[in-house]
Design an enzyme around this catalytic site. Structure first.
Site, PDB file in Angstrom:
ATOM      1  N   LYS A   1      -8.798 -12.065   1.050  1.00 26.03           N
ATOM      2  CA  LYS A   1      -7.955 -11.190   1.865  1.00 26.03           C
ATOM      3  C   LYS A   1      -8.810 -10.089   2.494  1.00 26.03           C
ATOM      4  CE  LYS A   1      -3.585  -8.565   1.441  1.00 26.03           C
ATOM      5  NZ  LYS A   1      -2.529  -8.135   0.504  1.00 26.03           N
TER       6      LYS A   1
ATOM      7  N   SER B   1       2.263  -9.173   1.919  1.00 29.31           N
ATOM      8  CA  SER B   1       1.270  -8.976   2.944  1.00 29.31           C
ATOM      9  C   SER B   1       0.125  -9.998   2.931  1.00 29.31           C
ATOM     10  CB  SER B   1       0.660  -7.581   2.817  1.00 29.31           C
ATOM     11  OG  SER B   1      -0.014  -7.435   1.588  1.00 29.31           O
TER      12      SER B   1
ATOM     13  N   SER C   1       3.064  -8.688  -2.773  1.00 28.57           N
ATOM     14  CA  SER C   1       2.266  -9.333  -1.726  1.00 28.57           C
ATOM     15  C   SER C   1       1.478 -10.570  -2.116  1.00 28.57           C
ATOM     16  CB  SER C   1       1.306  -8.323  -1.113  1.00 28.57           C
ATOM     17  OG  SER C   1       2.008  -7.543  -0.181  1.00 28.57           O
TER      18      SER C   1
HETATM   19  N1  GLN Z   1       6.105  -5.615   1.133  1.00 27.68           N
HETATM   20  C1  GLN Z   1       5.773  -4.500   0.295  1.00 27.68           C
HETATM   21  C2  GLN Z   1       5.356  -3.342   1.147  1.00 27.68           C
HETATM   22  O1  GLN Z   1       5.451  -3.457   2.311  1.00 27.68           O
HETATM   23  C3  GLN Z   1       4.685  -4.878  -0.681  1.00 27.68           C
HETATM   24  C4  GLN Z   1       3.358  -4.974  -0.039  1.00 27.68           C
HETATM   25  C5  GLN Z   1       2.267  -5.286  -1.008  1.00 27.68           C
HETATM   26  O2  GLN Z   1       2.494  -5.764  -2.107  1.00 27.68           O
HETATM   27  N2  GLN Z   1       1.046  -5.018  -0.588  1.00 27.68           N
HETATM   28  O3  GLN Z   1       4.941  -2.324   0.693  1.00 27.68           O
END
Ligand code: GLN
Length: 485
Positions: free
Chosen positions: A75, A150, A174
């Site tokens: 990532k 994400s 995410s």
């Molecule tokens: N979707 C969640 C957010 O927008 C979690 C994102 C994540 O785990 N990095 O914060």
């Protein structure tokens, strides 16, 4: 697609070289990337170089580890020395880290072959990979849909066979949510199990790095390689790391020895009926395998989302203060003075969602509001943790859907942040409590979109999660399906 163990066997028996395996991944990337865009950058030259080093070892009769010669995606919020790390943000457009994250250092030492850096929501803020400044990633099962987020790029890349495994980060879901949307395995480890050194910070008290894989065994093998204490991360735990693959058994016998608690608050309103059905079938299957199923209550679970959206933006607002156009990446030009340079850089360098979070967090932390918002959210966090602790007095592992629905259409939720936040309803409480959570494929809906089952473990009981997930996976066929891209 071959597993880590199968590829390892082929390498050791000299049936295939690491260069051939790497080239196959690079070819696959070239074929499907125009449709998927899982990667922000492909590091072909470096990958082949790493593969040649593995081949040289094999030729010299040296022993190689399981991950040697295995293609892996990383990532793009994990720092890789000499290779751009953008966090899918304009503000880090040309940022080339002068140092290597601990996880990628460990993987390189194990001989793993990094094929590229994967797409994500900007600074990992989002649930669909749509907030990336560099374009969408498509879901390999249906190109008109999002891969989740994400870590959408990491999930899509593994699902589509562009790499064998990948790393993502999980602050509120995410890893698990995109794993669910893309039909792969994804695990968020216990907070502190994997070093965050070199992971670009979003919300430091919640962030954890973890694996994506097409099988539980591959995920366990990858976690084994990256887990462990790191003096460079002050929140890293000093604990012995068990042999995760040793606990993998095809059933959960003797009967009744393992108790699984189904979190009742995750069912009902808001849960897609086909997801609910698939989860119920999966639970029945776990029962067949020998698990005892109980219904448990986590009454404060539903306050996870509101408290997370105070805590995570608060931490983010502090962490992102460092991007000022001076130290890293992008700088707006034509500013008259320093203040103007700062503000212009941040106004044009950050995307809408990131700016929204910075403003929310700054507000929640400001004098006069701190007690009402931030402190209150932290208290709620403690209550959620207590709910889990109480549930774990009676059961070993908790189960619930990973996400309330299957993958949605690109653009469907972009205009309504709140509806986007809701997709992490079932994963966020796990981060707030610092617990390990895994998502395993447990079926498909009528449109052929994957569904994920989430299993939540006691602190540092990743071994138990792998055990349950493996027994389940081996008794089903879901993990054998591959999308036709
Ligand atoms: N979707 C969640 C957010 O927008 C979690 C994102 C994540 O785990 N990095 O914060």
């Amino acid at each position: 697609m071959a597993s880590i163990r199968e590829l390892h066997k082929q390498l050791v028996k000299k049936e295939r070289s690491a260069v051939e395996i790497t080239q196959e991944a690079l070819d696959r990337i070239q074929t499907v990337e125009p449709k998927l865009h899982s990667f922000l950058c492909v590091t072909a030259e470096r990958a082949l170089e790493q593969a040649r080093a593995v081949d040289a070892k094999i030729a010299a009769g040296e022993e190689i580890g399981l991950l040697a010669g295995i293609p892996i995606g990383i990532k793009d919020n994990i720092c890789t020395k000499g290779i751009t790390t953008t966090c899918a943000s304009r503000i880090l457009e040309n940022f080339v880290p002068p140092y290597e994250a601990t996880v990628t250092q460990k993987l390189a030492a194990a001989g793993a072959v990094m094929v590229g850096k994967t797409n994500l929501d900007e600074f990992a803020m989002g649930g669909s990979t749509e907030t990336s400044a560099y374009g969408l990633t498509a879901n390999p099962w249906d190109l008109s849909r999002v891969p989740g987020g994400s870590s959408g790029g990491s999930a899509a890349a593994v699902a589509a066979g562009e790499c064998t495994v990948s790393l993502g980060s999980d602050t509120g879901g995410s890893i698990r949510q995109p794993a669910s949307f893309c039909g792969v395995v994804g695990i968020k480890p216990t907070y502190g199990l994997v070093s965050r050194y070199g992971l670009v910070a979003f919300a430091s008290s919640l962030d954890q790095i973890g694996p994506f894989a097409r099988s539980v065994e591959d995920a366990a093998t990858l976690l084994q390689a990256i887990a462990g204490h790191d003096p460079k991360d002050s929140t890293s735990l000093k604990v012995p790391i068990p042999d995760y693959t040793a606990s993998l058994q095809p059933d959960l016998k003797p009967k009744g020895q393992l108790k699984i608690g189904v979190i009742k608050e995750t069912f009902g309103e808001g849960l897609d009926s086909q997801v609910e059905e698939a989860i119920n079938v999966a639970l029945a299957q776990l029962q067949n395998l020998g698990a005892e199923i109980h219904i448990v209550s986590c009454p404060r679970f539903r306050y996870g989302l509101p408290s997370y959206y105070i805590i995570a933006p608060s931490e983010a607002s502090a962490n992102l203060a460092r991007y000022d156009g001076v130290k890293y990446g992008y700088r707006a030009d034509e500013a008259e003075n320093l203040i103007e340079m700062y503000t212009r850089t941040r106004a044009t360098g950050f995307g809408t969602e990131v700016k929204r979070r910075i403003m929310l967090g700054t507000y929640a932390l400001s004098a006069g509001y701190y007690d009402a918002y931030y402190l209150k959210a932290q208290k709620v966090r403690t209550l959620i943790k207590e709910d889990f602790e109480r549930a774990f007095e009676h059961v070993d592992v908790l189960a619930c859907p990973t996400a309330p629905s299957t993958a949605f259409k690109a653009g469907e939720k972009t205009a309504d942040p709140l509806s986007m936040y809701l997709v992490d309803l079932m994963t966020i409480p796990v981060n707030l409590a610092g617990l390990p959570g895994i998502s395993v494929p447990c079926g498909f809906d009528d449109s052929g979109l994957p569904i994920g089952l989430q299993l939540i473990g006691k602190p540092l009981r990743e071994d138990q999660l792998f055990q349950v997930a493996y027994a389940y996976e081996q008794s089903t066929q879901w993990h054998l399906h591959m999308p036709q891209v």
